[in-house]
Each structure stands twice: as structure tokens, then as C-alpha cells.
Design an enzyme around this catalytic site. Structure first.
Site, PDB file in Angstrom:
ATOM      1  N   VAL A  59       0.835  -1.200   0.000  1.00 47.80           N
ATOM      2  CA  VAL A  59       0.000   0.000   0.000  1.00 47.80           C
ATOM      3  C   VAL A  59       0.871   1.251   0.000  1.00 47.80           C
ATOM      4  O   VAL A  59       1.765   1.377   0.842  1.00 47.80           O
ATOM      5  CB  VAL A  59      -0.911  -0.001   1.250  1.00 47.80           C
ATOM      6  CG1 VAL A  59      -1.653   1.315   1.386  1.00 47.80           C
ATOM      7  CG2 VAL A  59      -1.875  -1.182   1.204  1.00 47.80           C
ATOM      8  N   HIS A  60       0.626   2.147  -0.934  1.00 49.37           N
ATOM      9  CA  HIS A  60       1.335   3.423  -0.893  1.00 49.37           C
ATOM     10  C   HIS A  60       0.690   4.433  -1.829  1.00 49.37           C
ATOM     11  O   HIS A  60      -0.123   4.083  -2.673  1.00 49.37           O
ATOM     12  CB  HIS A  60       2.815   3.253  -1.274  1.00 49.37           C
ATOM     13  CG  HIS A  60       3.049   2.975  -2.736  1.00 49.37           C
ATOM     14  ND1 HIS A  60       3.348   3.970  -3.636  1.00 49.37           N
ATOM     15  CD2 HIS A  60       3.006   1.842  -3.449  1.00 49.37           C
ATOM     16  CE1 HIS A  60       3.501   3.450  -4.836  1.00 49.37           C
ATOM     17  NE2 HIS A  60       3.295   2.145  -4.760  1.00 49.37           N
ATOM     18  N   ALA A  61       1.056   5.702  -1.650  1.00 45.40           N
ATOM     19  CA  ALA A  61       0.689   6.746  -2.591  1.00 45.40           C
ATOM     20  C   ALA A  61       1.974   7.502  -2.907  1.00 45.40           C
ATOM     21  O   ALA A  61       3.064   7.017  -2.603  1.00 45.40           O
ATOM     22  CB  ALA A  61      -0.386   7.650  -1.997  1.00 45.40           C
ATOM     23  N   PHE A  93       3.735   1.871   2.942  1.00 42.37           N
ATOM     24  CA  PHE A  93       4.872   2.750   3.189  1.00 42.37           C
ATOM     25  C   PHE A  93       4.555   4.166   2.736  1.00 42.37           C
ATOM     26  O   PHE A  93       3.642   4.401   1.939  1.00 42.37           O
ATOM     27  CB  PHE A  93       6.159   2.233   2.515  1.00 42.37           C
ATOM     28  CG  PHE A  93       6.238   2.447   1.028  1.00 42.37           C
ATOM     29  CD1 PHE A  93       5.787   1.484   0.143  1.00 42.37           C
ATOM     30  CD2 PHE A  93       6.772   3.621   0.501  1.00 42.37           C
ATOM     31  CE1 PHE A  93       5.856   1.676  -1.229  1.00 42.37           C
ATOM     32  CE2 PHE A  93       6.857   3.828  -0.871  1.00 42.37           C
ATOM     33  CZ  PHE A  93       6.396   2.841  -1.742  1.00 42.37           C
TER      34      PHE A  93
END
Lengths: 100, 145
Positions: free
Chosen positions: B60-62, B98
Site C-alpha cells: 500500500v502506498h501513494a 509505506f
């Protein structure tokens, strides 16, 4: 073409900073096991379009968007499976004459 | 030093809830701003479920500009796995989130996580039964970054 220079390898994902970085680590491990000198770079699909790599590695949803980018394209779903990637790369490199 | 957060045995109704929980752990730890979880959900709706990068495992990240304040890594395990719509790697029971303040700062931490995953970190994280165990396991995987 023989292997007279390091291979340019691109690992691709949607954004180019998470999944493709994980895949880069896996690819470096697989390439080292094959004894192939290579430079691996991770990137997103759009940036990949402007490059001329020897090898593209990614998930189907991304490699299918880059069908003619490189002489060798490897599609994998498990980015942490170095042994599986090594097998796939060996097969394709042998077909290219890059490995005996 | 990488900021670490972990929650074991969370309940999530769907992949969106699971992604939010993993990213919220980074917010609670002070590594990401309040907008970060929704940006992580948008990343999947815009780019597809490719963040499911192995069997049962989502990364999971953006982007840094979506609210990454420090380098942070969080792990969340789910009691009930959720589907992301990935053709091969569903369902997901382990999420690693992260965040990073720029496009380079996370590379050392994430590379270390990748190497640890290659030597069984996912199984060790799944085996943790509470937050403390999960945090300790994640910290052991990131000793010097």
C-alpha cells in the site's frame, strides 16, 4: 546479439516507486543467479514507453501495455518469486542466444 | 530511521477498508498526513490492483506529495482476507504500507523489506498474534534503515 554489454532491464508498475522497486530487487537476484551482467531500473508504464530496454518485467496489466518495447518481455504475478523469474528469464535469454 | 507501525488481526470489510487501515497506521505514527489513506485508495482505483504483488500480499502506498512526511513502513494482518480483484494473488491477508517524503528516501527501507520478504518475512508477519509481536518482527527486518 551476444552478451557483450550489460543488459538494460526495466521493472514496471503503475507508479514506479513501490511494486517495481520490489521487483527490481527480485530481478537483480534472479539475474545474479543466472550470471548475467545487467542494470535494472524500476519505472512506471508511461516513463517506460520512452526507453529502449533489452528486457521488460512486470505484471500482465502493465506488460500488455508495452508489447513491443523490448526484445524480451517477462510477465509474472509474484514479484517476490526470484526462482520463478530466474526460470522464465533463462528460457527467454536462451531463445535470444544471450545464454548458451 | 524508518518509522514503524503494525496492527495484527484487523477486521476489514473490503480492500478499501484494509488499505485505509494500513495507511492510517502510518498517519498515527506521524509519518504521513491525514490525506494519505484516501490517496492510497485512489492509487488502486486509478491504476488497478497491481499493488497486490504476491500471493495474499499488498504493498500500500501513494506518492510523496500525497502526504508522505517521513519514511514509514506499516504492516497490517487481517483476520478475514479481502479481494482486490487481482487475477492471481487474491485474497489478501497481509498489507505492507509505506510512505516517503520524496521519490528516493524510501529506497533503502523498501529494498530491505524486499530482501526480507524473499527470505520469509511474510510468513513471520502472518504468524504474529498481536501488535507487539508484529512490530518486533517488522523492526527486526529493518534493523539499520
Amino acid at each position: 546479439m551476444g552478451l557483450d554489454r550489460p543488459l538494460e532491464v526495466l521493472t514496471v508498475c503503475g507508479v514506479g516507486m513501490g511494486s517495481s522497486l520490489m521487483l527490481k530487487m527480485t530481478a537483480e537476484q534472479a539475474l545474479q543467479a543466472l550470471g548475467v551482467d545487467a542494470r535494472v531500473e524500476c519505472t512506471d508504464v508511461s516513463t517506460a514507453r520512452g526507453k529502449q530496454p533489452d528486457v521488460v518485467i512486470g505484471q500482465d496489466m502493465h506488460t500488455s501495455e508495452l508489447p513491443d518495447l523490448a526484445p524480451v518481455t517477462v510477465t509474472i504475478s509474484d514479484f517476490l518469486d526470484a526462482a520463478g523469474l530466474e526460470t522464465a528469464l533463462r528460457e527467454k535469454f536462451t531463445a535470444q542466444g544471450w545464454l548458451p | 530511521m524508518t518509522t514503524i507501525a503494525a496492527h495484527a488481526g484487523k477486521d476489514a470489510t473490503d480492500w478499501r477498508a484494509a488499505v485505509r487501515q494500513a495507511a492510517e497506521a502510518l498517519v498515527a505514527a506521524g509519518a504521513a498526513s491525514a490525506d494519505y489513506p484516501e490517496a492510497c485508495v485512489r492509487m488502486v482505483t486509478e491504476h488497478g490492483p497491481y499493488i497486490v504483488l504476491g500471493p495474499g500480499l499488498a504493498l500500500v502506498h501513494a506518492r510523496p506529495e500525497d502526504g508522505g512526511n517521513k519514511v514509514g513502513v506499516a504492516a497490517v494482518t487481517l483476520t478475514t482476507p479481502v479481494a482486490f480483484g487481482h487475477p492471481d494473488n487474491d485474497p489478501v491477508d497481509l498489507l505492507i504500507a509505506f510512505c516517503t517524503p520524496d521519490s528516493d528516501a524510501h529506497i533503502a527501507a523498501l529494498s530491505t523489506v524486499a530482501k526480507a520478504l524473499a527470505s520469509g518475512l511474510a510468513e513471520r508477519l502472518r504468524a504474529a498474534t498481536n501488535d507487539d509481536e508484529l512490530t518486533t518482527t517488522l523492526r527486526e527486518a529493518l534493523p539499520s534503515v
